[in-house]
Design a protein around this motif. Structure first.
Motif, PDB file in Angstrom:
ATOM      1  N   GLU A  15       1.260  40.030 -88.027  1.00 22.45           N
ATOM      2  CA  GLU A  15       0.316  39.294 -88.885  1.00 22.45           C
ATOM      3  C   GLU A  15       1.020  38.125 -89.574  1.00 22.45           C
ATOM      4  N   LYS A  16       2.232  38.352 -90.057  1.00 18.86           N
ATOM      5  CA  LYS A  16       2.996  37.280 -90.696  1.00 18.86           C
ATOM      6  C   LYS A  16       3.384  36.197 -89.676  1.00 18.86           C
ATOM      7  N   HIS A  17       3.780  36.644 -88.492  1.00 20.19           N
ATOM      8  CA  HIS A  17       4.225  35.678 -87.479  1.00 20.19           C
ATOM      9  C   HIS A  17       3.086  34.753 -87.041  1.00 20.19           C
ATOM     10  N   THR A  18       1.908  35.328 -86.799  1.00 23.60           N
ATOM     11  CA  THR A  18       0.783  34.492 -86.375  1.00 23.60           C
ATOM     12  C   THR A  18       0.372  33.515 -87.473  1.00 23.60           C
ATOM     13  N   GLN A  19       0.475  33.930 -88.732  1.00 22.33           N
ATOM     14  CA  GLN A  19       0.182  33.007 -89.832  1.00 22.33           C
ATOM     15  C   GLN A  19       1.203  31.881 -89.872  1.00 22.33           C
ATOM     16  N   TRP A  20       2.440  32.201 -89.627  1.00 26.08           N
ATOM     17  CA  TRP A  20       3.483  31.177 -89.557  1.00 26.08           C
ATOM     18  C   TRP A  20       3.208  30.181 -88.423  1.00 26.08           C
ATOM     19  N   GLY A  21       2.712  30.683 -87.277  1.00 25.76           N
ATOM     20  CA  GLY A  21       2.376  29.801 -86.152  1.00 25.76           C
ATOM     21  C   GLY A  21       1.291  28.819 -86.515  1.00 25.76           C
ATOM     22  N   ILE A  22       0.286  29.282 -87.260  1.00 22.20           N
ATOM     23  CA  ILE A  22      -0.777  28.369 -87.704  1.00 22.20           C
ATOM     24  C   ILE A  22      -0.228  27.340 -88.673  1.00 22.20           C
ATOM     25  N   ILE A  24       2.789  26.131 -88.690  1.00 20.69           N
ATOM     26  CA  ILE A  24       3.533  25.159 -87.886  1.00 20.69           C
ATOM     27  C   ILE A  24       2.579  24.142 -87.257  1.00 20.69           C
ATOM     28  N   LEU A  25       1.462  24.631 -86.758  1.00 15.15           N
ATOM     29  CA  LEU A  25       0.476  23.745 -86.130  1.00 15.15           C
ATOM     30  C   LEU A  25      -0.092  22.751 -87.143  1.00 15.15           C
ATOM     31  N   GLU A  26      -0.387  23.246 -88.329  1.00 16.79           N
ATOM     32  CA  GLU A  26      -0.893  22.355 -89.377  1.00 16.79           C
ATOM     33  C   GLU A  26       0.174  21.356 -89.819  1.00 16.79           C
ATOM     34  N   GLU A 218      -1.819  36.741 -76.540  1.00 12.91           N
ATOM     35  CA  GLU A 218      -2.429  35.653 -75.769  1.00 12.91           C
ATOM     36  C   GLU A 218      -2.845  34.499 -76.680  1.00 12.91           C
ATOM     37  N   MET A 219      -3.373  34.842 -77.837  1.00 12.45           N
ATOM     38  CA  MET A 219      -3.757  33.801 -78.805  1.00 12.45           C
ATOM     39  C   MET A 219      -2.532  32.980 -79.232  1.00 12.45           C
ATOM     40  N   GLU A 220      -1.436  33.656 -79.496  1.00  9.16           N
ATOM     41  CA  GLU A 220      -0.226  32.979 -79.934  1.00  9.16           C
ATOM     42  C   GLU A 220       0.354  32.112 -78.818  1.00  9.16           C
ATOM     43  N   GLU A 221       0.297  32.634 -77.594  1.00  8.60           N
ATOM     44  CA  GLU A 221       0.809  31.841 -76.473  1.00  8.60           C
ATOM     45  C   GLU A 221      -0.053  30.606 -76.227  1.00  8.60           C
ATOM     46  N   ARG A 222      -1.381  30.745 -76.406  1.00  8.50           N
ATOM     47  CA  ARG A 222      -2.251  29.563 -76.270  1.00  8.50           C
ATOM     48  C   ARG A 222      -1.920  28.530 -77.344  1.00  8.50           C
ATOM     49  N   ARG A 223      -1.604  28.995 -78.537  1.00  9.42           N
ATOM     50  CA  ARG A 223      -1.221  28.071 -79.611  1.00  9.42           C
ATOM     51  C   ARG A 223       0.050  27.310 -79.242  1.00  9.42           C
ATOM     52  N   ILE A 224       1.009  28.047 -78.686  1.00 13.39           N
ATOM     53  CA  ILE A 224       2.270  27.411 -78.303  1.00 13.39           C
ATOM     54  C   ILE A 224       2.032  26.385 -77.188  1.00 13.39           C
TER      55      ILE A 224
END
Length: 587
Positions: A15-22, A24-26, A218-224
């Motif tokens: 949960e923390k990692h996916t929030q960090w990914g968002i 980074i995108l922002e 899969e969601m995280e990989e699509r973000r990357i």
């Protein structure tokens, strides 16, 4: 590799990692946004820079851009303007293709992430509920087993005691059986719930959580992948404008290669060429002439005729001059060294060839006679071209009005044809005026270029009188009109030179007897007579008039026996004597 199997117990960390990914995108979106702002600011500064150094219309700077070096600089400014436009294109494309797309994707990503972790928490809550139910059944089963064991011990104790009645023993036995039955029921419930919990737990760790974590992966990989595509697009948008920027730079290089120093040098010649011939040799001034006066007088008698020579030189000897030395009608001045006069001649500006330009107000003559011949020819040609353009414009307007009038004649409901007659007559009148004006300038141009014969002195005087009477507000004179001291004329043929020489020759003898005064004049303004043949006057001074204005704008006056010369007629108020037809005033 799957997060569902490898990270089955790392729900919080995922949960923390996916929030960090968002985040980074922002952050990347913010970076691109600031880049677009920089591009816009840079483009704006480039445009302002290009505009700052653009030549101003109808100014001297615009004339300077005829030179190839200045044209190259102007081309550089224009290319820089296009160069700035490409940076604006970069900003627009990044905004539309990166920022807008990523902002929309971030919103979708946040919704998807929220959904997946909501499902994970729901599965966690369900397994926790099952665990609590299992624990409850387990504690009840344990309690019932203990109660059954105590009941059994109590029954055995009562049954062994001989003092206890049979009824009490029976009661204890029934109580023990009931407790055993309850313990069996609790055991059955506990076993059933335990099996159910084990099934739910297996589904949770081997089915639900892996599926949820797989979706999150899969969601995280699509973000990357999306970030990678955006970075690639970021580079491609820069690459797309490189060919156009290259063309801009090629244009600057081409402009630099078009610089032609020879052509610029020729333009300088065309801009400043006066058309005058370089000065000839300075004649030798023989100061020993007074010592040889007798010999010279005899030579003069032989050339001019003995009778007239003796009459002239035998009469009034005071103030006698050598015939070929022109008498200076201005106040006597001490002669300067020859070298000083030569330096002054080389550094001074060309003399004014039309004394009418000296009139009060200093307006430029209509025929540009104050300019050197070559510059005058260019100005006249430019004026003729401008007039031809105006004539063409008026003719186009006349044709349009004529067509409109024909339409009105065919369709009276559209308009009154007679309403256009006044406008048509006005346009025709303007065309006629412009044609007359063009003919006038073409005549001056032809005269400068030598296509027309020079006007005679009498014709020039008549023309000057006509202009003075009919157009006093126009400060106009012909380039070929002589100044009062017989200075430069446009036509320097042998015939005119002989006439001027003969006239000067005769004037030297005629001036021995001063001309009679024909009236007086009062100076209205102060005039500095700096040119040869003129005389300085002070406002309010009274002088004698010895020759009135012949139409060229100059009046000949005298202060005393030795000081006489020409002044502008507009600078004095002239009063002729009683023998004249009446007092005339020239203002």
């Amino acid at each position: 590799m799957s997060w569902g199997t490898e990270l089955w117990d790392q729900f919080d960390n995922l949960e923390k990692h996916t929030q960090w990914g968002i985040d980074i995108l922002e952050k990347y979106i913010k970076f691109v946004k600031e880049r677009t702002e920089i591009e816009l600011s840079y483009a704006k500064q480039l445009r302002n820079l290009s505009k700052k150094y653009q030549p101003k219309k109808n100014s001297k700077e615009e004339e300077e851009y005829r030179y190839t070096a200045c044209k190259a600089f102007l081309a550089t400014l224009n290319e820089m303007n296009d160069y700035a436009g490409q940076h604006e294109v970069i900003s627009e494309n990044m905004t539309s293709q990166i920022i807008a797309e990523l902002v929309r994707y971030v919103q979708e990503l946040k919704q998807e992430r929220k959904s997946h972790f909501h499902d994970g928490r729901k599965a966690q809550q369900h397994i926790e509920t099952c665990w609590k139910q299992l624990e409850s059944c387990k504690r009840r089963f344990e309690r019932d087993c203990k109660e059954a064991d105590r009941a059994q011990q109590y029954f055995e104790k009562m049954d062994a005691d001989i003092n206890v009645t049979k009824a009490d023993v029976e009661k204890a036995r029934q109580q023990a059986q009931t407790r055993h039955q309850m313990a069996e029921e609790s055991k059955t419930d506990y076993s059933s719930i335990l099996q159910k919990f084990n099934h739910e737990q297996h589904e949770y760790y081997h089915t639900h959580i892996p599926n949820i974590f797989q979706k999150i992966q899969e969601m995280e990989e699509r973000r990357i992948v999306r970030i990678g595509e955006s970075v690639k697009t970021y580079a491609e948008l820069d690459r797309q404008v490189i060919p156009i920027i290259g063309k801009c730079l090629d244009g600057i290089v081409k402009a630099a290669e078009s610089i032609d120093p020879k052509n610029d040098s020729q333009l300088v010649v065309e801009a400043y060429k006066s058309g005058f011939e370089p000065p000839g040799d300075i004649e030798f001034e023989d100061y020993t002439q007074p010592m040889k006066r007798t010999v010279s007088d005899n030579s003069l008698s032989n050339s001019r005729g003995e009778g007239k020579s003796e009459l002239k030189f035998g009469g009034k000897s005071k103030g006698k001059l050598w015939p070929f030395i022109k008498k200076n009608k201005s106040p006597k001045q001490q002669k300067e060294p020859l070298s000083h006069r030569f330096n002054e001649f080389m550094t001074s500006k060309p003399k004014i060839h039309c004394f009418r330009s000296l009139k009060r107000g200093g307006a430029t003559p209509e025929d540009f006679s104050n300019l050197p011949p070559e510059q005058r020819r260019k100005k006249l040609q430019q004026k003729v071209d401008e007039l031809n353009k105006e004539i063409q414009k008026e003719m186009d307007q006349r044709d349009a009005i004529t067509k409109m009038k024909d339409v009105y004649l065919k369709n009276p409901q559209m308009g009154d044809p007679t309403s256009l007659d006044h406008k048509l007559a006005e346009v025709s009148q303007n065309i006629e005026k412009l044609r007359l004006e063009t003919q006038k300038f073409e005549a001056w141009l032809a005269e400068v270029e030598g296509r027309l014969p020079a006007r005679s002195d009498q014709a020039r005087r008549q023309s000057g009188m006509y202009e003075a009477q009919n157009a006093p507000s126009v400060n106009n004179c012909a380039q070929d009109r002589e100044s009062p001291d017989g200075s430069y004329t446009e036509e320097q043929s042998q015939e005119s030179e002989v006439k001027v020489l003969a006239t000067d020759f005769d004037d030297e003898f005629d001036d021995e007897e001063p001309l009679p005064a024909i009236g007086t004049c009062k100076a209205l303004y102060t005039f500095e007579g700096q040119n040869e043949g003129t005389i300085s006057v002070v406002e309010g001074e009274t002088l004698y008039v010895i020759e009135e204005d012949k139409g060229d704008g100059w009046t000949r006056i005298r202060r005393n026996e030795d000081e006489e010369g020409y002044v502008p007629t507009s600078y004095v108020e002239v009063y002729l004597d009683k023998n004249a037809k009446g007092a005339k005033t020239y203002i």
